[in-house]
Every structure is written in structure tokens, then in C-alpha cells.
Design a protein around this motif. Structure first.
Motif, PDB file in Angstrom:
ATOM      1  N   LEU A 123       7.465   3.488  15.034  1.00 38.29           N
ATOM      2  CA  LEU A 123       6.998   2.303  15.738  1.00 38.29           C
ATOM      3  C   LEU A 123       5.973   1.540  14.916  1.00 38.29           C
ATOM      4  N   ASN A 124       4.983   2.246  14.388  1.00 41.26           N
ATOM      5  CA  ASN A 124       3.899   1.607  13.649  1.00 41.26           C
ATOM      6  C   ASN A 124       4.081   1.647  12.137  1.00 41.26           C
ATOM      7  N   GLY A 125       5.152   2.304  11.688  1.00 39.74           N
ATOM      8  CA  GLY A 125       5.428   2.330  10.263  1.00 39.74           C
ATOM      9  C   GLY A 125       4.437   3.149   9.465  1.00 39.74           C
ATOM     10  N   ARG A 126       4.088   4.323   9.969  1.00 36.16           N
ATOM     11  CA  ARG A 126       3.086   5.164   9.324  1.00 36.16           C
ATOM     12  C   ARG A 126       3.650   6.529   8.941  1.00 36.16           C
ATOM     13  N   LEU A 127       3.126   7.064   7.856  1.00 39.17           N
ATOM     14  CA  LEU A 127       3.375   8.443   7.467  1.00 39.17           C
ATOM     15  C   LEU A 127       2.077   9.206   7.642  1.00 39.17           C
ATOM     16  N   TYR A 128       2.037  10.102   8.632  1.00 42.32           N
ATOM     17  CA  TYR A 128       0.871  10.945   8.843  1.00 42.32           C
ATOM     18  C   TYR A 128       0.984  12.191   7.971  1.00 42.32           C
ATOM     19  N   ILE A 129      -0.129  12.591   7.376  1.00 41.36           N
ATOM     20  CA  ILE A 129      -0.182  13.778   6.518  1.00 41.36           C
ATOM     21  C   ILE A 129      -1.247  14.707   7.094  1.00 41.36           C
ATOM     22  N   ILE A 130      -0.809  15.870   7.589  1.00 38.89           N
ATOM     23  CA  ILE A 130      -1.692  16.738   8.367  1.00 38.89           C
ATOM     24  C   ILE A 130      -1.711  18.144   7.777  1.00 38.89           C
ATOM     25  N   ASN A 148      -5.145  11.315   9.216  1.00 44.11           N
ATOM     26  CA  ASN A 148      -4.932  10.421   8.082  1.00 44.11           C
ATOM     27  C   ASN A 148      -3.475   9.970   8.013  1.00 44.11           C
ATOM     28  N   PHE A 149      -3.275   8.751   7.566  1.00 41.83           N
ATOM     29  CA  PHE A 149      -1.899   8.257   7.424  1.00 41.83           C
ATOM     30  C   PHE A 149      -1.823   7.245   6.289  1.00 41.83           C
ATOM     31  N   ILE A 150      -0.590   7.039   5.824  1.00 42.60           N
ATOM     32  CA  ILE A 150      -0.293   5.977   4.865  1.00 42.60           C
ATOM     33  C   ILE A 150       0.492   4.901   5.602  1.00 42.60           C
ATOM     34  N   ALA A 151       0.025   3.665   5.541  1.00 44.00           N
ATOM     35  CA  ALA A 151       0.726   2.545   6.185  1.00 44.00           C
ATOM     36  C   ALA A 151       1.879   2.111   5.280  1.00 44.00           C
ATOM     37  N   ILE A 152       3.109   2.325   5.753  1.00 42.27           N
ATOM     38  CA  ILE A 152       4.287   2.039   4.935  1.00 42.27           C
ATOM     39  C   ILE A 152       4.986   0.757   5.376  1.00 42.27           C
ATOM     40  N   LYS A 153       4.910   0.439   6.639  1.00 42.33           N
ATOM     41  CA  LYS A 153       5.637  -0.729   7.157  1.00 42.33           C
ATOM     42  C   LYS A 153       5.267  -2.034   6.452  1.00 42.33           C
ATOM     43  N   PRO A 154       3.984  -2.322   6.190  1.00 38.11           N
ATOM     44  CA  PRO A 154       3.661  -3.585   5.505  1.00 38.11           C
ATOM     45  C   PRO A 154       4.359  -3.714   4.151  1.00 38.11           C
ATOM     46  N   LEU A 165      13.442  -9.346   9.127  1.00 43.02           N
ATOM     47  CA  LEU A 165      12.686  -8.237   8.567  1.00 43.02           C
ATOM     48  C   LEU A 165      12.495  -7.143   9.612  1.00 43.02           C
ATOM     49  N   ASP A 166      12.649  -5.900   9.176  1.00 42.09           N
ATOM     50  CA  ASP A 166      12.535  -4.784  10.111  1.00 42.09           C
ATOM     51  C   ASP A 166      12.199  -3.515   9.340  1.00 42.09           C
ATOM     52  N   SER A 167      11.640  -2.537  10.046  1.00 41.55           N
ATOM     53  CA  SER A 167      11.366  -1.224   9.480  1.00 41.55           C
ATOM     54  C   SER A 167      11.345  -0.208  10.601  1.00 41.55           C
ATOM     55  N   ASN A 168      11.984   0.920  10.378  1.00 41.72           N
ATOM     56  CA  ASN A 168      11.996   2.014  11.354  1.00 41.72           C
ATOM     57  C   ASN A 168      12.077   3.321  10.580  1.00 41.72           C
ATOM     58  N   LEU A 169      10.914   3.848  10.190  1.00 39.35           N
ATOM     59  CA  LEU A 169      10.854   5.080   9.413  1.00 39.35           C
ATOM     60  C   LEU A 169      11.423   6.217  10.254  1.00 39.35           C
ATOM     61  N   TYR A 170      12.441   6.908   9.725  1.00 40.94           N
ATOM     62  CA  TYR A 170      13.134   7.860  10.596  1.00 40.94           C
ATOM     63  C   TYR A 170      13.177   9.297  10.088  1.00 40.94           C
ATOM     64  N   ASP A 171      13.610   9.541   8.847  1.00 38.01           N
ATOM     65  CA  ASP A 171      13.682  10.911   8.345  1.00 38.01           C
ATOM     66  C   ASP A 171      13.152  10.959   6.925  1.00 38.01           C
ATOM     67  N   LEU A 172      12.824  12.166   6.444  1.00 34.31           N
ATOM     68  CA  LEU A 172      12.196  12.294   5.145  1.00 34.31           C
ATOM     69  C   LEU A 172      12.500  13.638   4.507  1.00 34.31           C
ATOM     70  N   THR A 173      12.423  13.659   3.183  1.00 32.02           N
ATOM     71  CA  THR A 173      12.640  14.883   2.420  1.00 32.02           C
ATOM     72  C   THR A 173      11.883  14.777   1.109  1.00 32.02           C
ATOM     73  N   PHE A 174      11.633  15.914   0.472  1.00 28.00           N
ATOM     74  CA  PHE A 174      11.042  15.906  -0.864  1.00 28.00           C
ATOM     75  C   PHE A 174      12.139  15.806  -1.913  1.00 28.00           C
ATOM     76  N   ASP A 184      14.676   4.695   5.974  1.00 28.74           N
ATOM     77  CA  ASP A 184      14.213   3.649   6.877  1.00 28.74           C
ATOM     78  C   ASP A 184      15.431   3.046   7.574  1.00 28.74           C
ATOM     79  N   ALA A 185      15.576   3.340   8.874  1.00 30.72           N
ATOM     80  CA  ALA A 185      16.742   2.908   9.642  1.00 30.72           C
ATOM     81  C   ALA A 185      16.646   1.462  10.097  1.00 30.72           C
TER      82      ALA A 185
END
Length: 339
Positions: A123-130, A148-154, A165-174, A184-185
Motif C-alpha cells: 500500500l505504502n510502497g515500503r520495505l521494512y527490515i526487522i 525501519n523501512f526503505i521507501a521504494i514507491k517514490p 503510474l502505479d506500484s504494488n510491492l508484492y513478493d521478494l527474494t535474494f 512489483d505487481a
């Protein structure tokens, strides 16, 4: 053309409207489940107490970290499911809103690795690192506002990857370079994140499934030589149109497997095989217009059904060479599967 974010969000929210992301790298397989966990999983169901779950990832203690999309009141959460099926809330207050089109925007997938939890807020386009290395079962829930998070959507919007323009961060892998790769879906692209420098880049763009239907990337894994990406396809969710794409380490996209429907995730299997999850079948004829109940399935790379009759599944996680967990957002369950 249907917006990628709209088509993907619709896939996950139509059920909610009517009725009211992952550590899968081939070489990163959790230890075998304990006897306690096996005995507690009656009929293969580890738990049925989840609320609109989206993604899951397993740590070295066989605990399952699960993202939950919330109810639209900024109440997205991450819970921990123990090997015997107990559920405890670990983090609360992530983005969750009912969008103007009545769809639900919220969390994407989670990924656990080496004591760290990576959480996507679509929703907010963020990657939280915990840092969860010291997490204990009786710890009080931690508010997302303190994380803490990294703002990716901007960054994604600045790249003009979609129209509108759109962004929907959905899944991730290394990836093999230690970077995170995010499907980004909304932008129909794979975004690379250098965790050391916080630098962002566009790794690959996902081509349309047809001239008028977007592919919509959902799951992503790295199998040791290439990235594999599942695609949902945009509205009208044509049967047999979804594919698994392969992406080289230099970002070249090509077809890997085809003939699937509304893919939401994928996981490696023995040899060169693969398991994928199909959300459901979408139809326009009465009595049920929309996603058909219990038409989701797990299939292998050849398209053969491994487990059918499932209800709106969004994730599959390999827990050892022979067993998997399958997540149903509709049922709120995690189910064990042998393959």
C-alpha cells in the motif's frame, strides 16, 4: 488497458468484497519438521486461525512468519505460527486501506533470512527490515511505526514504468549478488535493492501477456542460476494465459512454462521441477460470477495437479526437500503438502 495494480488487487480482494510474498531459494531449505508439528497438523492443516494472510516465510526454528492484510484500517500485521500451530502477533499497524475502487490495499509478502525479516508494504510502497533474531514467543506486539523501512514507491513511480503510474510491492527474494529482488505487481517490473547502500534500480520489466492484458508478476524465486517469476495476468484472468517467466542474472526475460491460470506463487522442487499456486478460476456466468470457490490448485512445472480443490491460495513455501506449506487467504489456513 487495465491497470496492473487494479487487476492484481482485484484478484486478492474480490473474495473479501463478496464475503464481507518468502524465503524460497533452492539452497535455503528449513530443517525437517519435528514430530510435534507433524502430529498437530490434522488432515494437513497446521492452523486455520489466520486473518486474510498473504505471504509466509520460515525461520531456522520452523516458525512461520505470516503477513496479514488487515481490514482496511491500517491494521495490517505480521504473525508467527509455531510448529504446533499456535499463532501470535509480532508486529501491528502496517498499511491497510480500502481503496476508492473498494479493493483492499495492504501488505505483500515477507522473507526471513539470517535473523532478519523483510516485509513488503504494498500500500505504502515500503520495505521494512526487522531484526527478529532475539524474538521470543511471549514478546508483546511491536508497532510498525517504530520499524525501519526503505521507501521504494517514490523511486518506482519516478521510472515511468506503467501508464497510469502505479506500484504494488508484492513478493521478494535474494539474488546471487546479495541484493533483494522485488516483484512489483503494479509497475509490472522487478526492482533491485542494494541493502548495503539502499540504492534502487529497475532490474527487469515484465512484458504484457497479450497486447491488451498485462502479465502482473506475483511470486519470485532464484533457483541457483536464474530468477523464476509467476504471473497472474490482468482482467479478465483468461484461463491458461498465465506463465512462469525466467529472468537471467543480466535481466533478460523469457518464457519458462505456460498454460497456467492466475498464478500467485512458486517454489522449487526436486530436480528441475517446480510447484506453482493457482489462485482460482474466474467466470462470468451465474450463479457465481467471479472467482469460483475451491478451484485453486498446486501444480507442477508440467501443469499436472498436485493438490486441487483449494480456495484462493497466495503462497507456497518449501520446508524440506519433500514437504511444503500452502497458504489460503480465503480460509486463513496453512496446509502441509508432500511432493
Amino acid at each position: 488497458m487495465q491497470k496492473a495494480h487494479t487487476s492484481f488487487a482485484l484478484a486478492l480482494s474480490l473474495f473479501l468484497a463478496v464475503s464481507c510474498t518468502n524465503n524460497k531459494d533452492a539452497e535455503q531449505i528449513a530443517p525437517s519438521l519435528s514430530a510435534e508439528a507433524s502430529q498437530s497438523s490434522k488432515d494437513g492443516i497446521l492452523t486455520s486461525e489466520l486473518s486474510k494472510p498473504i505471504g509466509m516465510s520460515i525461520d531456522q526454528k520452523n516458525q512461520i512468519w505470516v503477513s496479514q492484510s488487515g481490514t482496511g484500517k491500517n491494521d495490517g500485521s505480521v504473525v508467527v505460527v509455531t510448529p504446533n500451530g499456535r499463532v501470535q502477533t509480532a508486529f501491528t499497524g502496517f498499511g491497510s486501506q480500502v481503496l476508492p475502487n473498494n479493493e483492499l490495499g495492504g501488505l505483500g509478502h515477507v522473507l526471513y533470512q539470517d535473523g532478519m525479516l523483510y516485509v513488503l508494504d504494498g500500500l505504502n510502497g515500503r520495505l521494512y527490515i526487522i531484526d527478529v533474531s532475539s524474538y521470543k514467543a511471549k514478546d508483546a506486539p511491536v508497532p510498525a511505526s517504530s520499524l525501519n523501512f526503505i521507501a521504494i514507491k517514490p523511486f518506482v513511480l519516478s521510472q515511468n514504468l506503467s501508464n497510469p503510474l502505479d506500484s504494488n510491492l508484492y513478493d521478494l527474494t535474494f539474488g546471487p549478488d546479495g541484493r533483494l529482488y522485488i516483484a512489483d505487481a503494479g509497475a509490472n517490473a522487478i526492482i533491485s535493492v542494494n541493502l548495503a547502500t539502499k540504492a534502487l534500480s529497475v532490474f527487469a520489466r515484465i512484458p504484457n501477456a497479450t497486447p491488451t492484458i498485462q502479465a502482473v508478476p506475483t511470486g519470485i524465486i532464484y533457483d541457483g542460476s536464474k530468477f523464476l517469476v509467476s504471473t497472474l495476468t490482468g482482467f479478465p484472468f483468461v484461463t491458461g494465459l498465465a506463465k512462469v517467466l525466467q529472468i537471467s542474472t543480466s535481466g533478460v526475460v523469457s518464457d519458462y512454462r505456460s498454460g497456467f491460470t492466475a498464478l500467485t506463487n512458486l517454489a522449487p522442487a526436486k530436480g528441475d521441477d517446480l510447484l506453482v499456486t493457482e489462485y482460482a478460476r474466474f467466470v462470468f456466468s451465474p450463479p457465481v460470477v467471479g472467482w469460483q470457490p475451491s478451484t485453486g490448485r498446486v501444480a507442477n512445472a508440467a501443469g499436472t495437479t498436485v493438490l486441487g480443490g483449494l480456495n484462493e491460495i497466495t503462497d507456497i513455501e518449501r520446508i524440506n526437500p519433500n514437504f511444503y506449506y500452502v497458504l489460503s487467504t480465503a480460509e486463513g489456513t496453512i496446509q502441509k503438502l508432500k511432493y
